[in-house]
Design an enzyme around this catalytic site. Structure first.
Site, PDB file in Angstrom:
ATOM      1  N   HIS A  98       0.818  -1.208   0.000  1.00  0.00           N
ATOM      2  CA  HIS A  98       0.000   0.000   0.000  1.00  0.00           C
ATOM      3  C   HIS A  98       0.860   1.271   0.000  1.00  0.00           C
ATOM      4  CE1 HIS A  98       0.720  -1.401   4.103  1.00  0.00           C
ATOM      5  NE2 HIS A  98       0.805  -0.129   4.432  1.00  0.00           N
TER       6      HIS A  98
ATOM      7  N   HIS B  52       6.680  -2.204  21.487  1.00  0.00           N
ATOM      8  CA  HIS B  52       5.781  -3.217  22.050  1.00  0.00           C
ATOM      9  C   HIS B  52       6.128  -3.537  23.500  1.00  0.00           C
ATOM     10  CE1 HIS B  52       4.436  -4.743  17.888  1.00  0.00           C
ATOM     11  NE2 HIS B  52       3.494  -3.988  18.442  1.00  0.00           N
TER      12      HIS B  52
ATOM     13  N   GLY C  58       7.381   8.895   9.229  1.00  0.00           N
ATOM     14  CA  GLY C  58       7.356   8.883  10.698  1.00  0.00           C
ATOM     15  C   GLY C  58       5.982   9.256  11.240  1.00  0.00           C
TER      16      GLY C  58
ATOM     17  N   ASP D 222       3.238   7.864  10.717  1.00  0.00           N
ATOM     18  CA  ASP D 222       2.103   7.442   9.875  1.00  0.00           C
ATOM     19  C   ASP D 222       1.544   6.099  10.346  1.00  0.00           C
ATOM     20  OD1 ASP D 222       2.613   9.749   8.628  1.00  0.00           O
ATOM     21  OD2 ASP D 222       3.120   8.910   6.669  1.00  0.00           O
TER      22      ASP D 222
ATOM     23  N   HIS E  61       2.591   3.629  19.000  1.00  0.00           N
ATOM     24  CA  HIS E  61       3.832   3.577  18.202  1.00  0.00           C
ATOM     25  C   HIS E  61       4.123   4.950  17.594  1.00  0.00           C
ATOM     26  CE1 HIS E  61       4.128  -0.673  18.589  1.00  0.00           C
ATOM     27  NE2 HIS E  61       3.100  -0.965  17.833  1.00  0.00           N
TER      28      HIS E  61
ATOM     29  N   MET F 170      -0.026  -1.910  24.605  1.00  0.00           N
ATOM     30  CA  MET F 170       1.083  -2.034  23.668  1.00  0.00           C
ATOM     31  C   MET F 170       1.582  -3.474  23.506  1.00  0.00           C
ATOM     32  SD  MET F 170       1.041   0.843  22.452  1.00  0.00           S
ATOM     33  CE  MET F 170       2.307   0.557  21.226  1.00  0.00           C
TER      34      MET F 170
ATOM     35  N   HIS G 283      -3.589   1.451  19.950  1.00  0.00           N
ATOM     36  CA  HIS G 283      -2.299   0.741  19.986  1.00  0.00           C
ATOM     37  C   HIS G 283      -1.320   1.384  18.979  1.00  0.00           C
ATOM     38  CE1 HIS G 283       0.346  -2.917  20.039  1.00  0.00           C
ATOM     39  NE2 HIS G 283       0.612  -2.485  18.813  1.00  0.00           N
ATOM     40  N   GLU G 284      -1.793   1.580  17.752  1.00  0.00           N
ATOM     41  CA  GLU G 284      -0.894   2.112  16.710  1.00  0.00           C
ATOM     42  C   GLU G 284      -0.447   3.536  17.034  1.00  0.00           C
ATOM     43  OE1 GLU G 284       0.399   0.139  14.703  1.00  0.00           O
ATOM     44  OE2 GLU G 284      -0.992  -1.508  15.049  1.00  0.00           O
TER      45      GLU G 284
END
Lengths: 365, 83
Positions: free
Chosen positions: A67, A127, A91, A93, A121, A135, A117-118
């Site tokens: 993608h 993690h 960075g 994204d 990051h 996480m 969760h994302e």
């Protein structure tokens, strides 16, 4: 944290939703993204601002397979999403796999949970090994505020706390098996293994393994509540019964048996009993003991009725274990009863306590 | 007893799946693994993964490890830096 503790240099971070998933209404996606960012702004000084065009710090997009970032998704299930650590260009994204089914509830993958969760990051968290933390890299559905203390410590080590914190309560860290004050909510056998419930978690202990495995209850049995009061196995029926409040569930392995949850009063307990503290089946007798406050009951599995003459006093019939019990299981002629951080080993044949150990001796501590 | 052809194929699928998983998340170097035979580097990486998830650390591709690899998850590597 990521190596070099990467973070945004300002507390004002912009985001843009580049496209939407057809699985949900656009307003539902907006709401999930808004709430997922709010999870982090509640516990830090971070402020998020939405852009409608141009390049934002966090560019949010749905895509499938390859993608555009040479980090392809894999079709349904497996990888759900990924996000890049803070930085220029890619960075921050955040990409969601469009081949998943996204939802506002637990029918598909819950977009709010995955997005929260994302964004962890995208803000600089790597993690976590704590299975109860947001996480942790494996998805599980839960309701309520999703952060654990581990998540909060992580993000606040980068950005500090929110000077005007709203009232949010992070989940406590996963219980440590060798904490000397550890107590158990429930213990049961399950197809030869021992399952120990504590808060939102359970430990799985295999007779031939030294190490124990800790997981979230919801991760294995999404239908169960977050906390278990009592549990026992009926080996003949290959069922495990789980109690929470006035409800009980029957599990066949991973699956909920049809017709459950049922009210505990169906077993013959009076309506005044509002919870079962501990439950255990005495192997080979067809009798199940149900501990409630200072009493216990005997349920006959064969006739499906409560035995006459009960309830009886725990203190009278199990001298030496005290008035109340929190968890129980039976193995090789011994009844193991738990109260606080103590394990009582009660010999069913000699009718007396033959050993007292710390509860977590069961976890090889 | 010898494995049936079906079991054997399933074993190969699991092995390929695990290799892909470990390359993606644990930086396992590509192209050095022999089929059905755990090289020391693969075993080390499996141990790293087992340790992260609190599984029994055996270095072998046991059923619990495979089950964890099949669970839905985030695509950010557990170990190592994004470039």
């Amino acid at each position: 944290l990521f190596p070099r503790n990467l973070k945004w240099k300002t507390t004002n971070v912009t985001f843009r939703i580049v496209n939407y998933t057809p699985d949900m209404k656009a307003s539902e996606v907006d709401r999930a993204i808004h709430n997922a960012l709010k999870v982090w702004s509640d516990v830090t000084p971070l402020v998020f601002r939405k852009l409608h065009k141009g390049t934002a710090d966090i560019m949010i997009a749905f895509g499938s397979k390859e993608h555009g970032d040479f980090n392809p998704f894999d079709g349904p299930n497996g990888l759900l999403a990924h996000a890049y650590q803070p930085g220029n260009g890619l960075g921050g994204d955040t990409h969601f796999d469009e081949d998943e089914t996204w939802s506002t509830d637990s029918t598909g993958y819950n977009l709010f949970i995955v997005a929260a969760h994302e964004f962890g990051h995208a803000l600089g968290l790597s993690h976590s090994e704590d299975p109860g933390s947001l996480m942790y890299p494996v998805y599980s559905f839960s309701k309520g505020f999703p952060l654990s203390e581990d998540d909060v410590h992580g993000i606040q080590s980068l950005y500090g706390p929110n000077p005007n914190p709203p009232k949010v309560k992070p989940h406590p860290e996963a219980p440590k098996k060798c904490d000397p004050l550890l107590s158990f909510d429930a213990v049961t056998k399950l197809r030869g293994e021992t399952i120990i419930f504590k808060d939102r978690f359970y430990w799985r202990l295999h007779p031939q393994m030294v190490d124990v495995e800790q997981s979230l209850i919801k991760m294995t049995w999404p239908v169960l509540p977050n906390k278990v009061d009592a549990a026992y196995e009926s080996a003949e029926k290959d069922l495990v019964y789980i109690f929470n409040g006035i409800r009980m569930w029957a599990l066949n392995g991973y699956n909920l048996v049809e017709g459950y949850p049922k009210y505990i009063h169906k077993l013959g307990l009076p309506k005044t009993v509002r919870r079962v503290d501990a439950a255990v089946q005495i192997t080979g007798t067809g009798k199940t003991l149900l501990f409630t406050d200072e009493d216990y009951w005997s349920y006959d599995e064969y006739s499906g009725t409560m035995d006459k003459g009960y309830p009886r006093s725990i203190e009278d019939d199990f001298p030496g274990v005290g008035e109340e019990i929190e968890a129980a299981f039976y193995e090789y002629g011994h009844l193991y009863l738990y109260r606080g951080p103590i394990q009582f080993q009660y010999s069913y044949t000699s009718k007396r306590v033959v050993g007292i150990l710390r509860a977590n001796s069961l976890l090889n501590c | 007893f010898p494995l049936s052809a079906e079991d054997s194929e399933k074993g190969e699928d699991n092995w390929h799946f695990a290799e892909k998983y470990l390359r993606k998340f644990y930086g396992l170097a590509p192209g050095i693994e022999g089929l059905q035979k755990s090289s020391s580097s693969m075993s080390l990486v499996i141990k790293e993964m087992q340790s992260f998830f609190g599984l029994e650390v055996t270095g072998n591709l046991d059923p619990d490890t495979l089950e964890m690899m099949h669970m839905p998850r985030c695509g950010v590597p557990d170990i190592g830096e994004y470039n």
